[in-house]
Write an enzyme that holds these catalytic residues in place. Structure first.
Site, short mmCIF file in Angstrom:
data_model
loop_
_atom_site.label_atom_id
_atom_site.label_comp_id
_atom_site.label_asym_id
_atom_site.label_seq_id
_atom_site.Cartn_x
_atom_site.Cartn_y
_atom_site.Cartn_z
N SER A 56 -34.90 17.11 10.50
CA SER A 56 -33.65 17.66 11.04
C SER A 56 -33.59 17.72 12.56
CB SER A 56 -33.42 19.06 10.46
OG SER A 56 -33.02 18.96 9.11
N GLY A 272 -34.67 24.23 20.89
CA GLY A 272 -35.45 23.29 20.12
C GLY A 272 -34.91 23.12 18.72
N HIS A 273 -35.75 22.60 17.84
CA HIS A 273 -35.37 22.40 16.44
C HIS A 273 -36.62 22.08 15.65
CE1 HIS A 273 -32.62 21.61 13.11
NE2 HIS A 273 -31.61 21.88 13.90
N ASP A 274 -36.56 22.29 14.33
CA ASP A 274 -37.61 21.88 13.42
C ASP A 274 -37.06 20.82 12.48
OD1 ASP A 274 -39.10 23.91 14.57
OD2 ASP A 274 -38.78 25.32 12.92
N GLY A 279 -42.92 16.38 2.66
CA GLY A 279 -44.30 16.59 3.09
C GLY A 279 -44.57 16.30 4.54
#
Length: 424
Positions: A56, A272-274, A279
């Site tokens: 994402s 930011g972002h993750d 997995g």
């Protein structure tokens, strides 16, 4: 300066992460530290130039394309989406800004594979006729992958080429990125990671459907991701202006801008972002005042604990700030029966049951999501947390991993930033 390569190795071993690449860009000085193996089944070594799926984090790239189109006068953030996509079967009040900030109310986890053709986003948009509207547009926050596929389709219509082609022409090529891809036929030319479950087992599915591209299909090296971070240190400041508060989140996440997540770490304002795929987990945090960007690309479901420890040490070294501590279980609060029931949204069915004196949440993948669900049924024990009102709980994937929040209202529950309506 600390030996970040050695520290990555120590912490990755301790958290059972098979492979990772750490990237640090500190006002012109760059460190890239690889660790481990890309795939436990093959034993192929991780290198600095290895590619990982960033999931994402892709949304911030799609949002940057939208920002460019806005700057060119082709679009306004407050335009209704149907102004550009009149065929889109969505609430006509939904705006571009609401898609960027996850306020559209569209049930956001539709993962239908609409094929490999260049029309896959157009076909995906047509499927939204069968997706629920969870709430009135602009009245709440609920993380929405579907909204970013819509944004990708807006890019296609206004830029007269596929989202993949626009991404290459507008960002990948101008930034000189040679290790950033969106399609498997591009990625296979490079050294790629495979995801692993929390038990360390290699997953069976490598990539998500092409139709999810604008929401999560970039695969790249740490150095290429840091180059993108540098772009956002120098330009597009408007994208990190707060648009909506996000209550109840963890890790210092307090608001959202135009796709970017906005964090408060001991008074320092980060963005930011993750990203999560099958997995593979990726993380990016940027401190604009210090001109510091840190990314961690991993091939393990165990990555959150690794990131929290490593990022805390790195940011403490550079700016004296660490990842805020997650919420913890508290004693003395009994779990009542009022939350027992079934909660459903696209691709997910959750059931809350009572076992002895504890609530247990069963999380089950459904529909198209079953095609890449390595663990289609997972159970989480729910533990009361502050403010101790019987509506706020925490859960975690495994011992040693950070706690995450699960919050109940009379009509829905919220976890992972998503609203899930109660159905029974």
């Amino acid at each position: 300066m600390p030996d970040w390569s050695s520290r990555l190795e120590e912490l990755a071993v301790g958290t059972a992460v098979p492979g990772a690449v750490l990237g640090i860009w500190a006002d012109g000085e760059q460190t890239i530290a690889p660790y481990g193996v890309l795939n436990r089944a093959t034993g192929v070594e991780v290198t600095a130039g290895s590619l990982f799926q960033v999931g994402s984090i892709t949304k911030t790239w799609t949002a940057t394309l939208i920002a460019q189109l806005v700057a060119e006068g082709k679009l306004s953030l407050d335009d209704a989406v149907v102004k550009v996509l009149p065929e889109a079967p969505i609430d006509g009040r939904i705006t571009v800004r609401q898609l960027l900030t996850h306020q559209s109310g569209i049930d956001g986890d539709l993962f239908t594979d609409t094929g490999r053709g260049d029309d896959c986003l157009e076909r995906y948009v047509g499927l939204l006729a069968d997706v629920d509207q969870l709430f009135e547009p602009g009245t709440a926050y609920s993380y929405c992958n579907s909204g970013f596929v819509l944004l990708g389709r807006l890019v296609e219509v206004l830029d007269h080429r596929t989202w993949d082609e626009s991404l290459h022409a507008r960002l990948i090529e101008p930034l000189g990125l040679t290790l950033t891809t969106t399609l498997p036929e591009q990625a296979i030319l490079h050294r790629n990671a495979l995801g692993h479950t929390a038990d360390g087992v290699p997953v069976k599915t490598w990539n998500l459907p092409r139709s999810i591209g604008p929401a999560g299909l970039i695969t790249q090296s740490a150095a290429d991701l840091l180059r993108f971070a540098q772009l956002h240190l120098d330009q597009y400041a408007e994208m990190r202006e707060p648009q909506v508060a996000v209550p109840g989140a963890t890790g210092g996440f307090e608001a959202v801008g135009q796709a970017w997540r906005l964090y408060d770490w001991s008074g320092r304002k980060l963005f930011g972002h993750d990203g999560t795929t099958v997995g593979q987990l990726a993380f990016l945090r940027i401190d604009p005042e210090a001109r510091l960007a840190v990314c961690l690309l991993t091939n393990s479901a165990n990555a959150p604990a690794l990131f929290d420890q490593l990022a805390s040490e790195i940011f403490t070294y550079y700016v004296g700030a660490a990842v805020p501590l997650p919420p913890e279980p508290i004693e003395g609060v009994s779990a009542g029966e009022e939350h027992v029931g079934v909660y459903e949204r696209a691709g997910v069915r959750m059931e809350v049951v009572r076992r002895d004196d504890r609530l247990v949440l069963t999380y089950q993948a459904t529909g198209d999501r079953l095609a890449f669900a390595e663990e289609p049924l997972v159970e989480y024990e729910l533990y009361p947390t502050d403010p101790g009102d019987g509506n706020h709980f925490v859960a975690r994937n495994a011992p040693g991993q950070p706690w995450t929040t699960v919050t109940f209202t009379p009509t829905y529950l919220v976890n992972s930033g998503r609203v899930t309506p109660r159905t029974s």
